[in-house]
Design an enzyme around this catalytic site. Sequence first.
Site, short mmCIF file in Angstrom:
data_model
loop_
_atom_site.label_atom_id
_atom_site.label_comp_id
_atom_site.label_asym_id
_atom_site.label_seq_id
_atom_site.Cartn_x
_atom_site.Cartn_y
_atom_site.Cartn_z
N SER A 69 0.72 -1.16 0.06
CA SER A 69 0.00 0.15 -0.01
C SER A 69 0.83 1.34 -0.11
CB SER A 69 -1.01 -0.10 1.22
OG SER A 69 -1.94 1.23 1.07
N HIS A 128 -2.69 -1.18 -3.22
CA HIS A 128 -3.92 -0.22 -2.88
C HIS A 128 -3.36 0.89 -3.78
CE1 HIS A 128 -4.35 -2.30 1.25
NE2 HIS A 128 -4.65 -3.14 0.39
N ASP A 148 -4.38 -4.96 6.26
CA ASP A 148 -4.61 -5.89 5.12
C ASP A 148 -3.35 -7.02 4.77
OD1 ASP A 148 -6.06 -7.16 2.97
OD2 ASP A 148 -5.55 -5.44 1.59
#
Length: 344
Positions: A153, A180, A281
């Site tokens: 991310s 992400h 995540d």
Amino acid sequence: MIRVLIVDDSLFIRTILRDLLKSDPGIEVVGTAVNGIDALDKIAELNPDVVTLDIEMPRMGGLEVLENLQSQSRRPKVLVLSTLTSRNADMTHQALRLGADDFMLKPKDVPNVRGIEKELVQKIRNLLRLPTVDKHPEIRRKDAETIVVIGSSAGGPPMLDVLLSGLPPDLPAAVVITQHMPEGFTASLAERLNRVSALQVRETRNGDNLEEGAVLVSKAGVHSVISRVASSTGSVHGRIVHSTAPPVHAVRPAVDTTFTSAAHVFGPRTVSVILSGMGSDGGEGTLAVKKAGGTTMVCAEEDCLVYGMARAALARDCVDRVVPLENLAREITRAVGQVEVDHV
């Protein structure tokens, strides 16, 4: 010393970027420009190594600057700075097609602008350090029996540059990256990564077969689910299925979704890697890979902008190896080779 020219019509952004880059002793900000016309004059005058380029500016925008630079025999590396809109997503992709070397997203919130310092410096350094790779002609690829899944991310894109540039062109595994990123920008990310990797890289399409030596970047806005496909010979391989199921951890695509589905299909022939990222995540997905008998890795904390995702995996006591970024490609290649030996 890396000489950088900052091009942006916003005085605030020019000031912030100058301040951020001044903190690195290996970078010198040689000037700033307020629009494309000013930028072309300053490029000719100052001869910078790298230009940070805004896309939308008065009088002459970033795309026109790139068009003008195409005719020059010597040109600086160009890092496009893009705002988070669908229009800018399209323009960013166009900028890469016009010769921009990389792109970076500007934070939506002013307080977060100063948080991009490490990623900005990494990207600028990567532009001069990582060569563009000449691709071999496209060949017919085998269905992959091993998969490498990578999740990241905030701070992830420059790490992906380093990681993918180190993987060999004959890697006997499929690679799926879940990064992400706002909708519209993952195609540009894939195009950028394809320039520095010896492997073929592109954004996922629904129904893609997972093939050896190919890298797929999960399309933003949908989950990339790995589904099982059985051949007539009884071997099992995987396919990408795009899912519009609700976001997981408030994101879609989610790393957990891809990792968990990969573990269900490939079992012990799964290698998972967590890079930089905020939030949790990837923790459950890494645990799923471990329970399936796969190999799990996270990047070392000192190489990450944010360590939330890796820490979520470590907290579940399911990580086999904590690896410095510079060694990750080698460790992945070794793990894939061990999987192949065990499988045989």
